[in-house]
Design a protein around this motif. Structure first.
Motif, PDB file in Angstrom:
ATOM      1  N   VAL A 188       0.881  -1.160   0.000  1.00  0.00           N
ATOM      2  CA  VAL A 188       0.000   0.000   0.000  1.00  0.00           C
ATOM      3  C   VAL A 188       0.924   1.217   0.000  1.00  0.00           C
ATOM      4  O   VAL A 188       1.739   1.374   0.908  1.00  0.00           O
ATOM      5  N   GLY A 189       0.841   2.043  -1.015  1.00  0.00           N
ATOM      6  CA  GLY A 189       1.722   3.207  -1.136  1.00  0.00           C
ATOM      7  C   GLY A 189       1.320   4.322  -0.189  1.00  0.00           C
ATOM      8  O   GLY A 189       0.269   4.282   0.461  1.00  0.00           O
ATOM      9  N   LEU A 241      -2.208   5.003   1.830  1.00  0.00           N
ATOM     10  CA  LEU A 241      -2.255   5.111   3.297  1.00  0.00           C
ATOM     11  C   LEU A 241      -2.903   6.423   3.705  1.00  0.00           C
ATOM     12  O   LEU A 241      -3.801   6.451   4.545  1.00  0.00           O
ATOM     13  N   GLN A 242      -2.440   7.526   3.100  1.00  0.00           N
ATOM     14  CA  GLN A 242      -2.961   8.840   3.476  1.00  0.00           C
ATOM     15  C   GLN A 242      -4.447   8.960   3.157  1.00  0.00           C
ATOM     16  O   GLN A 242      -5.207   9.528   3.933  1.00  0.00           O
ATOM     17  N   SER A 243      -4.855   8.408   2.029  1.00  0.00           N
ATOM     18  CA  SER A 243      -6.257   8.456   1.643  1.00  0.00           C
ATOM     19  C   SER A 243      -7.124   7.686   2.639  1.00  0.00           C
ATOM     20  O   SER A 243      -8.190   8.158   3.058  1.00  0.00           O
ATOM     21  N   ALA A 244      -6.674   6.504   3.034  1.00  0.00           N
ATOM     22  CA  ALA A 244      -7.429   5.699   4.003  1.00  0.00           C
ATOM     23  C   ALA A 244      -7.483   6.393   5.364  1.00  0.00           C
ATOM     24  O   ALA A 244      -8.533   6.422   6.016  1.00  0.00           O
ATOM     25  N   ILE A 245      -6.361   6.959   5.791  1.00  0.00           N
ATOM     26  CA  ILE A 245      -6.324   7.676   7.082  1.00  0.00           C
ATOM     27  C   ILE A 245      -7.265   8.884   7.011  1.00  0.00           C
ATOM     28  O   ILE A 245      -7.960   9.193   7.980  1.00  0.00           O
ATOM     29  N   GLN A 246      -7.296   9.551   5.878  1.00  0.00           N
ATOM     30  CA  GLN A 246      -8.171  10.717   5.703  1.00  0.00           C
ATOM     31  C   GLN A 246      -9.634  10.333   5.916  1.00  0.00           C
ATOM     32  O   GLN A 246     -10.386  11.080   6.529  1.00  0.00           O
ATOM     33  N   THR A 247     -10.039   9.167   5.446  1.00  0.00           N
ATOM     34  CA  THR A 247     -11.432   8.749   5.642  1.00  0.00           C
ATOM     35  C   THR A 247     -11.716   8.441   7.109  1.00  0.00           C
ATOM     36  O   THR A 247     -12.860   8.532   7.540  1.00  0.00           O
ATOM     37  N   ALA A 265      -3.304  -6.379   6.216  1.00  0.00           N
ATOM     38  CA  ALA A 265      -3.380  -7.687   5.563  1.00  0.00           C
ATOM     39  C   ALA A 265      -3.533  -7.482   4.056  1.00  0.00           C
ATOM     40  O   ALA A 265      -3.978  -6.419   3.611  1.00  0.00           O
ATOM     41  N   PRO A 266      -3.186  -8.488   3.255  1.00  0.00           N
ATOM     42  CA  PRO A 266      -3.351  -8.355   1.801  1.00  0.00           C
ATOM     43  C   PRO A 266      -4.766  -7.958   1.376  1.00  0.00           C
ATOM     44  O   PRO A 266      -4.943  -7.272   0.378  1.00  0.00           O
ATOM     45  N   ASP A 267      -5.788  -8.331   2.166  1.00  0.00           N
ATOM     46  CA  ASP A 267      -7.166  -7.958   1.801  1.00  0.00           C
ATOM     47  C   ASP A 267      -7.553  -6.569   2.312  1.00  0.00           C
ATOM     48  O   ASP A 267      -8.684  -6.139   2.148  1.00  0.00           O
ATOM     49  N   GLY A 268      -6.615  -5.838   2.941  1.00  0.00           N
ATOM     50  CA  GLY A 268      -6.862  -4.471   3.391  1.00  0.00           C
ATOM     51  C   GLY A 268      -7.286  -4.330   4.841  1.00  0.00           C
ATOM     52  O   GLY A 268      -7.388  -3.221   5.353  1.00  0.00           O
ATOM     53  N   ARG A 269      -7.515  -5.466   5.537  1.00  0.00           N
ATOM     54  CA  ARG A 269      -7.899  -5.382   6.952  1.00  0.00           C
ATOM     55  C   ARG A 269      -6.709  -4.924   7.793  1.00  0.00           C
ATOM     56  O   ARG A 269      -5.574  -5.242   7.494  1.00  0.00           O
ATOM     57  N   VAL A 270      -7.010  -4.226   8.883  1.00  0.00           N
ATOM     58  CA  VAL A 270      -5.974  -3.790   9.822  1.00  0.00           C
ATOM     59  C   VAL A 270      -5.825  -4.865  10.895  1.00  0.00           C
ATOM     60  O   VAL A 270      -6.801  -5.331  11.467  1.00  0.00           O
ATOM     61  N   LEU A 271      -4.571  -5.249  11.146  1.00  0.00           N
ATOM     62  CA  LEU A 271      -4.274  -6.270  12.137  1.00  0.00           C
ATOM     63  C   LEU A 271      -3.448  -5.663  13.271  1.00  0.00           C
ATOM     64  O   LEU A 271      -2.508  -4.907  13.030  1.00  0.00           O
ATOM     65  N   ASN A 272      -3.793  -5.987  14.485  1.00  0.00           N
ATOM     66  CA  ASN A 272      -3.003  -5.664  15.679  1.00  0.00           C
ATOM     67  C   ASN A 272      -2.558  -4.208  15.824  1.00  0.00           C
ATOM     68  O   ASN A 272      -1.375  -3.952  16.024  1.00  0.00           O
ATOM     69  N   SER A 293      -8.851  -0.617  14.145  1.00  0.00           N
ATOM     70  CA  SER A 293      -9.181  -2.045  14.042  1.00  0.00           C
ATOM     71  C   SER A 293     -10.276  -2.307  13.016  1.00  0.00           C
ATOM     72  O   SER A 293     -10.291  -3.349  12.372  1.00  0.00           O
ATOM     73  N   GLY A 294     -11.191  -1.373  12.870  1.00  0.00           N
ATOM     74  CA  GLY A 294     -12.295  -1.539  11.931  1.00  0.00           C
ATOM     75  C   GLY A 294     -12.026  -0.951  10.554  1.00  0.00           C
ATOM     76  O   GLY A 294     -12.892  -0.987   9.689  1.00  0.00           O
ATOM     77  N   ALA A 295     -10.844  -0.405  10.356  1.00  0.00           N
ATOM     78  CA  ALA A 295     -10.536   0.281   9.100  1.00  0.00           C
ATOM     79  C   ALA A 295     -10.215  -0.700   7.972  1.00  0.00           C
ATOM     80  O   ALA A 295      -9.816  -1.841   8.222  1.00  0.00           O
ATOM     81  N   ARG A 296     -10.384  -0.219   6.750  1.00  0.00           N
ATOM     82  CA  ARG A 296      -9.991  -0.977   5.553  1.00  0.00           C
ATOM     83  C   ARG A 296      -9.043  -0.103   4.744  1.00  0.00           C
ATOM     84  O   ARG A 296      -9.339   1.052   4.475  1.00  0.00           O
ATOM     85  N   PHE A 297      -7.929  -0.679   4.383  1.00  0.00           N
ATOM     86  CA  PHE A 297      -6.950  -0.003   3.536  1.00  0.00           C
ATOM     87  C   PHE A 297      -6.992  -0.654   2.156  1.00  0.00           C
ATOM     88  O   PHE A 297      -7.616  -1.713   1.989  1.00  0.00           O
ATOM     89  N   PRO A 298      -6.344  -0.059   1.175  1.00  0.00           N
ATOM     90  CA  PRO A 298      -6.326  -0.688  -0.151  1.00  0.00           C
ATOM     91  C   PRO A 298      -5.709  -2.087  -0.078  1.00  0.00           C
ATOM     92  O   PRO A 298      -4.802  -2.334   0.714  1.00  0.00           O
ATOM     93  N   GLU A 299      -6.221  -2.990  -0.898  1.00  0.00           N
ATOM     94  CA  GLU A 299      -5.658  -4.342  -0.963  1.00  0.00           C
ATOM     95  C   GLU A 299      -4.262  -4.272  -1.569  1.00  0.00           C
ATOM     96  O   GLU A 299      -3.940  -3.352  -2.313  1.00  0.00           O
TER      97      GLU A 299
END
Length: 136
Positions: free
Chosen positions: A32-33, A37-43, A73-80, A102-108
């Motif tokens: 994930v570039g 990362l910044q886009s997901a954090i922005q949401t 994770a490769p599917d975009g889930r946040v772990l630990n 914990s509930g966030a989704r990042f790009p795969e």
């Protein structure tokens, strides 16, 4: 004889056709570039600011930062998600930020395993709006 040659050419054309070109996809890279990362954090920003504002309601001069380490994770889930350092001294805000992440989704991504990320979150009161906060 001429019909057999045409069949061979047809097979060769198929192997170079669109199916072969679709394999590398831009939607899912090895990591994930920074922009992803910044886009997901922005949401997540409104939820993260709400976490801080809950703390601000308890402690009006609360400000500081949290550094959070987590894996994607490769599917975009946040772990630990884990807070690794803090200058913000409010366990409630800390727990809330971890819960939001914990509930966030990042790009795969197509990495061989989870991608490790360490990200700082710096919270400050909004001087223009008492009781509200900002995230930097």
């Amino acid at each position: 004889g001429g019909g057999g040659g045409g069949g061979a050419m047809s097979a060769r054309t198929k192997s170079r056709g669109p199916v072969a070109r679709r394999r590398p996809t831009r939607r899912s890279s090895r990591r994930v570039g920074r922009s992803g990362l910044q886009s997901a954090i922005q949401t997540l920003r409104p939820a993260l600011v709400r976490c801080y504002e809950e703390g601000l309601s308890r402690t009006p001069d609360l400000q500081g930062g949290l550094v959070v380490r987590f894996s994607i994770a490769p599917d975009g889930r946040v772990l630990n998600p884990t807070v690794t350092s803090r200058t913000l001294r409010d366990p409630g805000v800390e727990q809330c930020v971890v819960r939001v992440l914990s509930g966030a989704r990042f790009p795969e991504h197509r990495g061989s395993g989870p991608q490790e990320v360490t990200h700082p979150f710096v919270f400050r009161p909004d001087p223009a709006r008492p009781g509200h906060g900002t995230l930097h």
